[in-house]
Design a protein around this motif. Structure first.
Motif, PDB file in Angstrom:
ATOM      1  N   ASN A  75     -83.181   2.367 -71.999  1.00 41.48           N
ATOM      2  CA  ASN A  75     -81.733   2.532 -72.105  1.00 41.48           C
ATOM      3  C   ASN A  75     -81.474   3.627 -73.131  1.00 41.48           C
ATOM      4  O   ASN A  75     -81.951   3.546 -74.264  1.00 41.48           O
ATOM      5  CB  ASN A  75     -81.045   1.229 -72.518  1.00 41.48           C
ATOM      6  N   LYS A 125     -66.960  -3.743 -69.473  1.00 40.70           N
ATOM      7  CA  LYS A 125     -67.406  -4.811 -68.560  1.00 40.70           C
ATOM      8  C   LYS A 125     -66.266  -5.771 -68.243  1.00 40.70           C
ATOM      9  O   LYS A 125     -66.063  -6.164 -67.092  1.00 40.70           O
ATOM     10  CB  LYS A 125     -68.559  -5.587 -69.203  1.00 40.70           C
ATOM     11  N   LYS A 130     -69.165  -1.866 -63.720  1.00 39.67           N
ATOM     12  CA  LYS A 130     -70.529  -2.326 -63.497  1.00 39.67           C
ATOM     13  C   LYS A 130     -71.491  -1.147 -63.458  1.00 39.67           C
ATOM     14  O   LYS A 130     -71.088   0.002 -63.304  1.00 39.67           O
ATOM     15  CB  LYS A 130     -70.622  -3.066 -62.157  1.00 39.67           C
ATOM     16  N   LYS A 131     -72.773  -1.472 -63.557  1.00 37.96           N
ATOM     17  CA  LYS A 131     -73.823  -0.470 -63.431  1.00 37.96           C
ATOM     18  C   LYS A 131     -73.590   0.395 -62.182  1.00 37.96           C
ATOM     19  O   LYS A 131     -73.301  -0.133 -61.111  1.00 37.96           O
ATOM     20  CB  LYS A 131     -75.174  -1.186 -63.316  1.00 37.96           C
ATOM     21  N   ARG A 154     -74.843   2.506 -72.055  1.00 41.40           N
ATOM     22  CA  ARG A 154     -75.360   1.188 -72.429  1.00 41.40           C
ATOM     23  C   ARG A 154     -75.309   0.197 -71.262  1.00 41.40           C
ATOM     24  O   ARG A 154     -76.202  -0.612 -71.083  1.00 41.40           O
ATOM     25  CB  ARG A 154     -74.559   0.627 -73.600  1.00 41.40           C
ATOM     26  N   ILE A 155     -74.242   0.279 -70.473  1.00 44.57           N
ATOM     27  CA  ILE A 155     -74.108  -0.688 -69.368  1.00 44.57           C
ATOM     28  C   ILE A 155     -74.504  -0.074 -68.026  1.00 44.57           C
ATOM     29  O   ILE A 155     -74.356  -0.696 -66.984  1.00 44.57           O
ATOM     30  CB  ILE A 155     -72.673  -1.257 -69.290  1.00 44.57           C
ATOM     31  N   GLY A 156     -75.001   1.163 -68.059  1.00 42.86           N
ATOM     32  CA  GLY A 156     -75.488   1.773 -66.820  1.00 42.86           C
ATOM     33  C   GLY A 156     -74.404   2.363 -65.949  1.00 42.86           C
ATOM     34  O   GLY A 156     -74.636   2.696 -64.789  1.00 42.86           O
ATOM     35  N   CYS A 246     -74.070  -5.991 -77.499  1.00 43.63           N
ATOM     36  CA  CYS A 246     -74.007  -5.908 -76.042  1.00 43.63           C
ATOM     37  C   CYS A 246     -75.400  -5.545 -75.565  1.00 43.63           C
ATOM     38  O   CYS A 246     -75.926  -4.482 -75.910  1.00 43.63           O
ATOM     39  CB  CYS A 246     -72.995  -4.831 -75.630  1.00 43.63           C
ATOM     40  N   GLU A 247     -75.981  -6.428 -74.813  1.00 41.93           N
ATOM     41  CA  GLU A 247     -77.339  -6.215 -74.311  1.00 41.93           C
ATOM     42  C   GLU A 247     -77.410  -4.911 -73.499  1.00 41.93           C
ATOM     43  O   GLU A 247     -76.648  -4.729 -72.557  1.00 41.93           O
ATOM     44  CB  GLU A 247     -77.700  -7.414 -73.424  1.00 41.93           C
ATOM     45  N   GLU A 249     -78.448  -2.342 -70.729  1.00 45.11           N
ATOM     46  CA  GLU A 249     -78.924  -2.461 -69.349  1.00 45.11           C
ATOM     47  C   GLU A 249     -80.284  -1.753 -69.216  1.00 45.11           C
ATOM     48  O   GLU A 249     -80.447  -0.646 -69.720  1.00 45.11           O
ATOM     49  CB  GLU A 249     -77.896  -1.775 -68.447  1.00 45.11           C
ATOM     50  N   GLU A 250     -81.198  -2.380 -68.539  1.00 45.60           N
ATOM     51  CA  GLU A 250     -82.503  -1.735 -68.323  1.00 45.60           C
ATOM     52  C   GLU A 250     -82.363  -0.739 -67.168  1.00 45.60           C
ATOM     53  O   GLU A 250     -82.087  -1.113 -66.039  1.00 45.60           O
ATOM     54  CB  GLU A 250     -83.571  -2.787 -67.999  1.00 45.60           C
ATOM     55  N   MET A 251     -82.543   0.535 -67.470  1.00 48.90           N
ATOM     56  CA  MET A 251     -82.348   1.580 -66.456  1.00 48.90           C
ATOM     57  C   MET A 251     -83.685   2.182 -66.046  1.00 48.90           C
ATOM     58  O   MET A 251     -84.554   2.417 -66.890  1.00 48.90           O
ATOM     59  CB  MET A 251     -81.472   2.708 -67.014  1.00 48.90           C
TER      60      MET A 251
END
Ligand code: WTA
Length: 646
Positions: A75, A125, A130-131, A154-156, A246-247, A249-251
């Protein structure tokens, strides 16, 4: 052509991050063994899942693909923020300087930037982002612009930043092109003592592009602006009650990071698409090496986040490297011509990165504006956006840099993601006006019109023979356009559209665009875009736009306009057309000259002979070249006779 040479000083030779020997060794490795080179270099990024494959690319038509670090995940916002918290969470990440020096500045530490980004990411969000969703950002130069970009990363979500100097019409078209249903803006921006009506522009854009369901507006100047019930909320409302965590996002490395619109040869700007992993490595690496950036340095890129320079060298590269970034809302000439140098002294800036057009504008106001400041904190200077003329280079070096700061004249493009040809301070002797040598992993070649590679000293078209990690991956929404635009002119190579000369020392000298793109104050404008805008006007039958030389802007916009039958091209119409183009595209596209012409020079097959129009605009009519193919040679005489005195 003889040129002055400034050798690397002893001090720089000893202390540089990359000295001449290291450059030679690393460059060779990056070309001969890219796998090893990039495997190591990519360790500067924290990967969630490490990649196993490095480079998988081909520029050939039948097997065209570009993939870097393909099976890795990461990320980029976390790389820009989270990983700096443990060791230097209290280091300033952004030092924001307002347009008006009597207003308060703002300093955000890495921890604060992290928290604000997380809050806004959570806010996005909560508003349904959304991503993969496209988020349009139309903001002044304030920390929240960077926060909005990082929150998307961060959130894709895929951000599309539109420069605040674009008109509602241009903004609306770009919102529509990437099908974005959320816009982030501010009430107004400040610029050189004036206000820019951002929210009003958004409202006007959305009158015609109605599918936007949410506008988030930052209160910045405090102007009283109408809010549309159900659609508009304030930034404060968006982040109210949101958590400061804020977690990320794994990109995947090849997931899209952003779209940035830029001008090309056609009337429609293209959405340049950049992806995550390669871009992260490329911007972080080039930011560190080109500027010899060290932890703790105060770094100032005076570009706007609305352009690629702002994306790569205000946001992603510097934050990935934990830099302290000066961010400036204003202009070099407000309140006076000393503003840049006052800021340098105020924050003790070590690295300054700006554009030749700003230097030329300041240079002509006289040295006293510079000399009343000290600038002794400066260590490295950078230049970007257009060729820097030797006169401006010398002024930058001697007057601004006190004769002790190497200049990184960085040649690159929106499409390249980051620096491609640039001297590295400490590695290369400098020649004023030369972008010097390729960055690691960049394989420049100069070719003739048939695509033959030229050797040794030569001049021709600049192409890049192999892929590099920061390369754009596509034109958003138009898969074919990417290959066609960049890879079909010269087989198997990326065509830059720039002309270039290589001298006897292997130094590269960019000579300017070979296509119908003009570079106005370092801003890219397509002549076709301006022509399309002009012919939309009811009184215009035909228009042709070319570049003209301009002392400060580098190039100016010269428009030839044929009116419809029965309409006189007079002073009023001239003013109206200038206003019209500003309305259709934005103030950055303001024509410098409008010349009315009863008709335009065309070949017998009806093609406008731009070469001739360029010569007339340049006021160089002694040799117009071959005019024998003209349908009506008298048209040219008329244009010359009626060229306005400039
Ligand atoms: C020009 C800006 C000479 C070039 C980063 C290129 C330059 C276009 C330089 C890209 C430089 C940029 N020397 N010319 N140092 N830097 N250019 O996409 O013509 O806005 O093709 O990217 O600017 O403009 P863009």
């Amino acid at each position: 052509m003889e040129s002055k040479v400034y050798p690397v000083s002893d001090e720089w030779a000893q202390d540089a991050l990359i000295d001449a020997e290291t450059y030679a060794r690393k460059y060779r490795q990056s070309i001969e063994d890219p796998d090893t080179f990039w495997r190591e270099e990519a360790q500067r990024i924290d990967w969630i899942k490490p990649f196993t494959k490095v480079k998988d690319t081909s520029f050939d038509k039948d097997d065209f693909h570009i993939r870097w670090f393909e099976d890795g995940t990461l990320n980029l916002a976390a790389n820009c923020l989270d990983r700096h918290l443990a060791d230097h969470g209290d280091r300033p990440a952004i030092i924001w300087e307002p347009d008006d020096p009597s207003h308060d500045n703002r300093i955000l530490t890495y921890r604060q930037l992290y928290e604000e980004t997380c809050r806004f990411a959570n806010g996005l969000k909560a508003n349904g982002v959304k991503k993969g969703d496209r988020v349009t950002i139309y903001m002044p130069m304030v920390p929240e612009a960077a926060i909005a970009m990082l929150a998307c990363a961060r959130i894709g979500a895929v951000h599309s930043v539109i420069f605040a100097g674009f008109s509602p019409e241009a903004l609306g078209n770009r919102i529509e092109d990437c099908d974005s249903d959320i816009v982030i803006t501010a009430d107004e921006g400040h610029r050189g003592g004036r206000k820019v009506p951002l929210k009003a522009n958004v409202d006007e854009a959305l009158d015609h592009h109605a599918h936007v369901s949410r506008v988030i507006m930052l209160r910045h100047t405090g102007a009283d602006v109408p809010m549309k019930e159900g659609r508009d909320i304030t930034w404060d409302e968006a982040v109210a009650d949101q958590s400061t965590d804020c977690e990320p996002e794994e990109m995947a490395a090849e997931d899209p990071l952003f779209i940035l619109y830029t001008s090309g040869s056609t009337g429609k700007p293209k959405g340049v698409l950049h992806t995550t992993g390669g871009y992260a490595v490329w911007t972080s690496m080039t930011h560190e090496y080109s500027f010899d950036h060290r932890p703790g340095d105060v770094y100032w890129c005076a570009a706007d986040i609305g352009w690629i320079t702002g994306h790569s060298y205000i946001v992603y590269g510097p934050f990935a490297n934990g830099a302290t970034n000066v961010m400036f809302e204003g202009t070099p000439n407000y309140p006076d011509f000393s503003r840049f140098w006052q800021i340098v002294d105020k924050y003790r800036v070590n690295i300054l990165y700006t554009a030749p057009t700003a230097l030329r504008a300041l240079m002509r106001e006289g040295n006293e504006w510079v000399e009343k400041t000290s600038r002794d904190s400066l260590r490295v200077l950078g230049s970007v956006g257009e060729p820097i003329n030797p006169e401006a280079w010398e002024w930058y070096y001697h007057i601004v840099g006190n004769g002790k700061c190497p200049i990184a004249d960085t040649w690159w493009q929106t499409e390249t993601g980051g620096h491609m040809i640039t001297p590295l301070p400490g590695a290369h002797a400098l020649k004023p006006g030369s972008a010097t040598k390729p960055m690691f992993g960049v394989k420049p070649e100069i070719v003739d019109t048939d695509g033959n590679r030229l050797e040794g000293p030569c001049e021709g078209a600049l192409v890049i023979a192999d892929s590099w990690p920061g390369q754009m991956r596509g034109v958003y929404g138009d898969e074919e356009r990417f290959f066609l635009t960049y890879f079909s002119t010269f087989k198997g190579r990326y065509f830059t559209s720039d002309g270039c000369r290589r001298d006897e020392d292997g130094y590269y000298w960019i000579t300017g665009r070979m296509d119908d793109v003009i570079n106005v104050s370092g801003h890219r404008m397509g002549t076709a875009e301006i022509e399309s805008a002009l012919v939309l006007h009811e009184k215009v039958a035909e228009a042709a736009v070319v570049a003209m030389p301009h002392d400060v802007k580098g190039q100016g916009i010269y428009c030839y306009v044929t009116t419809i039958a029965g309409v006189e091209g007079d002073e009023d119409l001239r003013k109206e057309l200038i206003k019209w183009v500003r309305h259709e595209i934005g103030p950055i596209a303001s024509p410098d000259v409008v010349q009315f012409a009863p008709s335009l020079p065309k070949t017998r097959s009806g093609k406008i002979m731009r070469r001739i129009l360029r010569k007339i605009a340049e006021n160089d009519t002694s040799n117009l070249g071959d005019t024998s193919t003209l349908a009506d040679p008298e048209v040219v005489d008329n244009l010359i006779a009626n060229r306005p005195d400039l």
